[in-house]
Design an enzyme around this catalytic site. Structure first.
Site, PDB file in Angstrom:
ATOM      1  N   THR A 151       0.809  -1.220   0.000  1.00 33.91           N
ATOM      2  CA  THR A 151       0.000   0.000   0.000  1.00 33.91           C
ATOM      3  C   THR A 151       0.844   1.273   0.000  1.00 33.91           C
ATOM      4  O   THR A 151       2.040   1.253   0.254  1.00 33.91           O
ATOM      5  CB  THR A 151      -0.925   0.024   1.235  1.00 33.91           C
ATOM      6  OG1 THR A 151      -0.130   0.119   2.410  1.00 33.91           O
ATOM      7  CG2 THR A 151      -1.804  -1.206   1.300  1.00 33.91           C
ATOM      8  N   ASP A 152       0.148   2.383  -0.259  1.00 28.62           N
ATOM      9  CA  ASP A 152       0.780   3.694  -0.158  1.00 28.62           C
ATOM     10  C   ASP A 152       0.514   4.243   1.249  1.00 28.62           C
ATOM     11  O   ASP A 152      -0.011   3.537   2.106  1.00 28.62           O
ATOM     12  CB  ASP A 152       0.274   4.641  -1.256  1.00 28.62           C
ATOM     13  CG  ASP A 152      -1.236   4.877  -1.204  1.00 28.62           C
ATOM     14  OD1 ASP A 152      -1.868   4.616  -0.148  1.00 28.62           O
ATOM     15  OD2 ASP A 152      -1.785   5.336  -2.211  1.00 28.62           O
ATOM     16  N   TYR A 153       0.846   5.479   1.473  1.00 30.37           N
ATOM     17  CA  TYR A 153       0.687   6.089   2.799  1.00 30.37           C
ATOM     18  C   TYR A 153      -0.753   6.112   3.306  1.00 30.37           C
ATOM     19  O   TYR A 153      -0.999   6.199   4.497  1.00 30.37           O
ATOM     20  CB  TYR A 153       1.257   7.513   2.794  1.00 30.37           C
ATOM     21  CG  TYR A 153       0.496   8.424   1.870  1.00 30.37           C
ATOM     22  CD1 TYR A 153      -0.591   9.162   2.323  1.00 30.37           C
ATOM     23  CD2 TYR A 153       0.848   8.525   0.530  1.00 30.37           C
ATOM     24  CE1 TYR A 153      -1.317   9.966   1.471  1.00 30.37           C
ATOM     25  CE2 TYR A 153       0.120   9.334  -0.328  1.00 30.37           C
ATOM     26  CZ  TYR A 153      -0.956  10.060   0.144  1.00 30.37           C
ATOM     27  OH  TYR A 153      -1.669  10.844  -0.707  1.00 30.37           O
ATOM     28  N   SER A 154      -1.731   6.012   2.401  1.00 32.86           N
ATOM     29  CA  SER A 154      -3.137   6.088   2.808  1.00 32.86           C
ATOM     30  C   SER A 154      -3.743   4.721   3.130  1.00 32.86           C
ATOM     31  O   SER A 154      -4.901   4.644   3.526  1.00 32.86           O
ATOM     32  CB  SER A 154      -3.960   6.752   1.701  1.00 32.86           C
ATOM     33  OG  SER A 154      -4.057   5.886   0.577  1.00 32.86           O
TER      34      SER A 154
END
Length: 166
Positions: free
Chosen positions: A40-43
């Site tokens: 995943t990304d930061y979100s």
């Protein structure tokens, strides 16, 4: 550290990807993936490049299910690089979800191999990503496109692309 404590449940490896064996009646091979933080990304949403890695894993596993080992091709000097890629992101996938990576060979045009992909919920009700990839056979030593795929590969791909009549 709890050594030999049988009260603790045994966990599958963090990178474990599940697979439902076989190819369905529409030619789809299905591969289940649990979304972990590194996907995943930061979100907390799956990073767009992760989907591409999953699609390649599913494609390699679909071939393995037919007895074709990608590593053996590479050892013999045959590569199948991606020469074209089209991806449509329909909905985001979040950390913790389980998704089904579905792949099938759509067509074979000479040495060009077209593969379709869908990333869905395991019950197939939610569609997250659709994609198509075109591969070509390349002689790694010469750096040139091969005129014909090896017979064993060609035969396995024929079995893979065979669809039941409607």
């Amino acid at each position: 550290m709890l050594k030999n404590d049988r009260t603790q449940p045994e966990l599958a490896p963090a990178n474990a990807i599940q697979h439902r064996p076989g190819i369905d009646s529409e030619g789809w091979f299905e591969y289940l993936v649990r979304v972990y933080p590194h996907h995943t990304d930061y979100s907390g949403m799956v990073w767009h490049g992760t989907y591409l890695a999953w699609m390649e894993e599913a494609r390699v596993e679909s071939l393995r299910s037919l007895g074709i080992e990608y590593a053996e091709w590479v050892a013999q000097g045959l590569e199948l690089p991606v020469v074209e890629l089209s991806v449509r992101y329909h909905r985001s996938v979040q950390m913790g979800q389980l998704v089904a990576i579905r792949t099938r060979m759509a067509a074979s045009e000479g040495v060009r191999l077209l593969w379709d992909y869908e990333i869905r919920s395991p019950d197939t009700q939610e569609l997250y990503v659709t994609a198509q990839v075109t591969l070509v056979g390349v002689d790694r030593e010469k750096g040139k496109i091969v005129r014909q795929l090896p017979p064993a590969l060609k035969e396995a791909l024929t079995r893979l692309s065979a669809r039941p009549s409607a």
